[in-house]
Design an enzyme around this catalytic site. Structure first.
Site, PDB file in Angstrom:
ATOM      1  N   ILE A  86       0.844  -1.197   0.000  1.00 52.11           N
ATOM      2  CA  ILE A  86       0.000   0.000   0.000  1.00 52.11           C
ATOM      3  C   ILE A  86       0.877   1.242   0.000  1.00 52.11           C
ATOM      4  O   ILE A  86       0.648   2.187  -0.765  1.00 52.11           O
ATOM      5  CB  ILE A  86      -0.946   0.016   1.225  1.00 52.11           C
ATOM      6  CG1 ILE A  86      -1.990  -1.096   1.109  1.00 52.11           C
ATOM      7  CG2 ILE A  86      -1.634   1.376   1.351  1.00 52.11           C
ATOM      8  CD1 ILE A  86      -2.867  -1.242   2.339  1.00 52.11           C
ATOM      9  N   ALA A  89       2.463   1.832  -3.374  1.00 47.01           N
ATOM     10  CA  ALA A  89       1.492   2.326  -4.353  1.00 47.01           C
ATOM     11  C   ALA A  89       1.074   3.757  -4.045  1.00 47.01           C
ATOM     12  O   ALA A  89       0.842   4.562  -4.950  1.00 47.01           O
ATOM     13  CB  ALA A  89       0.267   1.414  -4.378  1.00 47.01           C
ATOM     14  N   GLU A  90       0.978   4.084  -2.766  1.00 47.77           N
ATOM     15  CA  GLU A  90       0.494   5.397  -2.359  1.00 47.77           C
ATOM     16  C   GLU A  90       1.552   6.493  -2.516  1.00 47.77           C
ATOM     17  O   GLU A  90       1.248   7.590  -2.997  1.00 47.77           O
ATOM     18  CB  GLU A  90       0.040   5.354  -0.891  1.00 47.77           C
ATOM     19  CG  GLU A  90      -1.228   4.561  -0.636  1.00 47.77           C
ATOM     20  CD  GLU A  90      -2.479   5.275  -1.113  1.00 47.77           C
ATOM     21  OE1 GLU A  90      -2.384   6.440  -1.532  1.00 47.77           O
ATOM     22  OE2 GLU A  90      -3.562   4.657  -1.066  1.00 47.77           O
ATOM     23  N   SER A  91       2.791   6.197  -2.086  1.00 50.08           N
ATOM     24  CA  SER A  91       3.781   7.284  -2.016  1.00 50.08           C
ATOM     25  C   SER A  91       5.208   6.895  -2.384  1.00 50.08           C
ATOM     26  O   SER A  91       6.097   7.744  -2.323  1.00 50.08           O
ATOM     27  CB  SER A  91       3.795   7.839  -0.594  1.00 50.08           C
ATOM     28  OG  SER A  91       4.324   6.863   0.296  1.00 50.08           O
ATOM     29  N   TYR A 176      -5.542   0.864  -8.978  1.00 46.75           N
ATOM     30  CA  TYR A 176      -4.898   0.891  -7.657  1.00 46.75           C
ATOM     31  C   TYR A 176      -4.943  -0.491  -7.015  1.00 46.75           C
ATOM     32  O   TYR A 176      -3.921  -0.983  -6.506  1.00 46.75           O
ATOM     33  CB  TYR A 176      -5.605   1.912  -6.767  1.00 46.75           C
ATOM     34  CG  TYR A 176      -5.135   1.930  -5.333  1.00 46.75           C
ATOM     35  CD1 TYR A 176      -3.982   2.618  -4.961  1.00 46.75           C
ATOM     36  CD2 TYR A 176      -5.833   1.235  -4.344  1.00 46.75           C
ATOM     37  CE1 TYR A 176      -3.543   2.619  -3.645  1.00 46.75           C
ATOM     38  CE2 TYR A 176      -5.403   1.231  -3.028  1.00 46.75           C
ATOM     39  CZ  TYR A 176      -4.252   1.930  -2.684  1.00 46.75           C
ATOM     40  OH  TYR A 176      -3.822   1.931  -1.376  1.00 46.75           O
TER      41      TYR A 176
END
Length: 233
Positions: A86, A89-91, A176
């Site tokens: 996560i 993928a997020e940052s 996502y």
């Protein structure tokens, strides 16, 4: 057999029409080539940006962060691999990341969500990861352990998942979910080096093609120089 002979004025008119048609065709061809070149240049620029991120190490999870992910996983009963996936993928594990929507930190927590999770400083890696772990654990419980639905809710909100009875028909959310699941299928501690090698090959091939085609914009040149600086650092 009859033969029709165009007079001088008729032939001149035909020649004019043919010339105009040829000019239009050439203009359309040039416009199509320009559009194609612009799209290609944009893709090339994107490749360089991704390569720069990869080589600068922004896609790696440091030992310190990994320890926090492990603690968060144990605290909230979720997979450490899921949490790292996560975060990637997020940052890309960037503690200072801020999205256009206002999400902050490694796990990209919205201010209101962070507050509800007891996170007082979203730029603090420990608090942010703990908050994200808390959130995904709640979502997994809500959707009976269905990781795909929990991820969809993490990205688009539970209201949208409930509204559509599954992963919402939003391309961003669908991509996502697939991205995080694909990261989970690989070792999050080694995936960065593998992607870096692939990116290196992509950049080498793409640079050669674009230099040969003499199709590099100023923006792309600047990104290429940035990448070279990173490689030489």
């Amino acid at each position: 057999m009859s033969i029709t002979i165009l007079n001088y004025h008729d032939q001149a008119f035909v020649d004019q029409i043919n010339a105009e048609a040829a000019a239009r065709a050439e203009a359309e061809r040039a416009a199509a080539e320009a559009a194609k070149a612009q799209a290609a240049s944009s893709d090339f620029s994107s490749v360089l940006t991704n390569a720069t991120d990869a080589y600068s190490g922004s896609t790696t999870c440091s030992g310190d962060l990994s320890a926090i992910f492990d603690e968060a996983a144990n605290t909230y009963g979720v997979s450490s691999t899921l949490l790292k996936s996560i975060a990637r993928a997020e940052s890309n594990f960037n503690t200072s990341a801020v999205s256009s929507a206002g999400a902050v930190g490694i796990m990209q927590l919205m201010p209101a969500t962070a507050a509800s999770l007891g996170v007082t400083d979203s730029y603090d890696a420990y608090q942010n990861i703990m908050g994200g772990a808390n959130l995904i654990s709640q979502l997994l419980a809500k959707y009976n352990g269905d990781t795909s639905l929990a991820l969809a809710a993490y990205n688009a909100g539970s209201a949208n998942v409930d509204k559509y009875g599954g992963i919402p028909p939003f391309s961003e959310t669908q991509n996502y979910v697939q991205k995080v699941l694909s990261y989970m299928g690989s070792d999050t501690n080694t995936v960065a080096s593998a992607s870096t090698a692939e990116t290196s090959e992509d950049v080498a091939t793409t640079v050669s093609n674009f230099i040969a085609a003499n199709n590099i914009s100023q923006d792309t040149v600047e990104k290429l120089l940035t990448l070279l600086e990173v490689l030489n650092a």
